[in-house]
Write a protein that holds these residues in place. Sequence first.
Motif: not given
Length: 459
Positions: A283-285, A310-312, A317-318, A350-351
Amino acid sequence: MDDLSKEPVFSKTLKYVQRYYELQDEDPETFLYEENGQKHSILFMPTLTVEDLQHKRKIYEKIARESFGFLGRTPDFIDTGVAIIEYYADVLGKDDRTDYAKNARDWAKRVKDEDLFISHAIQNPQVDRQKGLAQLLEEGQEFAAVWIKEKRDDGIIVRGAKQVNTLAPLADELLVFNLPGLNAIDEQFALAFSLPLATDGVKMVCRKPTMKKDFSLKDYPLSGAFDEMDAFIILDDVFVPNENLFVCGSVEKSNAFFPGSGFFVHTAHQDEVRGFVKLEFVTGLAVRLAEKLGLAGFMRVQEMLGNLTVNLEMIKSSIIASEVTAHLENGVMTPNMQVLLAVRASLTKYYDEALRVIAELSSGSVMGIPDFSEFDNKEISDILKKSMTSPLIDAEDRSLLLNLAWDITGESFGQRQRTYEFLHGGNPMWIKNMHWLTEDLSQANQMLDKVLNNAKAEQ
């Protein structure tokens, strides 16, 4: 090669695995705990409270960050199950051959005392999934799974194979067992045992490496640093002493071993934390690429990045929710498996979404990156630097960033990582099917019945 430590694919990767042990020396207050006057890795501490689960999550995260989440089967994975097996071992029982419960407890103590790296071998080769193991063996397929070839007073002789054994070449021992699914006629395959890698008859065949020896880290920032080697393991008439056996000949106990020993849920907790770290990295990339390539101002790109963040947060949280809604089982505080299964089913999607965004944002730019050594070529170095530099990023940093993007999305390293995330926890279809079948919808059904009954009662 006689000395595997001199092979880069092993020596370089081992440095990252070794960080698990070095962290204990660097920060003993965080990574060690005391039990009966002896110091142990905190990973072997049983989780007796929610706070214990939260503490371990932070440790899993610290260890995963050492490899950016890209090493999935570091020592802490199996350690989580070793930590609590003494609370579950009674399910293994005993018979005339040996006391399986005692064996498991003794093994767990030895692994903890010596802080061994245990790799697990569970998947059977894909010979013919339409046939049962007993039928395959009867037809001469001796390596379709691991089976009992001979029983002796002091142990058994096993023969067979296991596939996709991740990081096994760097481990100290193997934990060999089956996933649930053996049939009543599969007694010969009903096994669980430990085995040092340096055992006569154990053969390990590694897949082709993804590491490229002739290039620098500047060209391949991740695949040049490590390769989480997978291996095909052959047990060619291997002797397993009685004291190493946890299951022998009982289909019921073999099917119950993974979930019944506590390994399934506690290793899932570690695995999803590691998966979160990896998702955070990609995500950061994606965000960095958008910013440095001048794409962050486009509304569509902003929406794509927003979906990733959002996915992250949903994954993070889960995982926390799995701890907050934990329950006591056999005296052990156990994370909520339904939540962890939801994480496992979602992480694959998500990945993959993050990889698609990275590939789209880097697209044509990544195809034009030269061998990094060209920046030292006096004939073209200045031209390269001028033509590839922008107000947002200079040529060399731009090339590094794009090389990283390609390593993750286009190279064999990245494709192996993608395949790993998609399937290492089981087929996502199976995970989702199992999830809805075990979901507690009792309150939903009460509300449905109330609405429907109210409608029926109307005159």
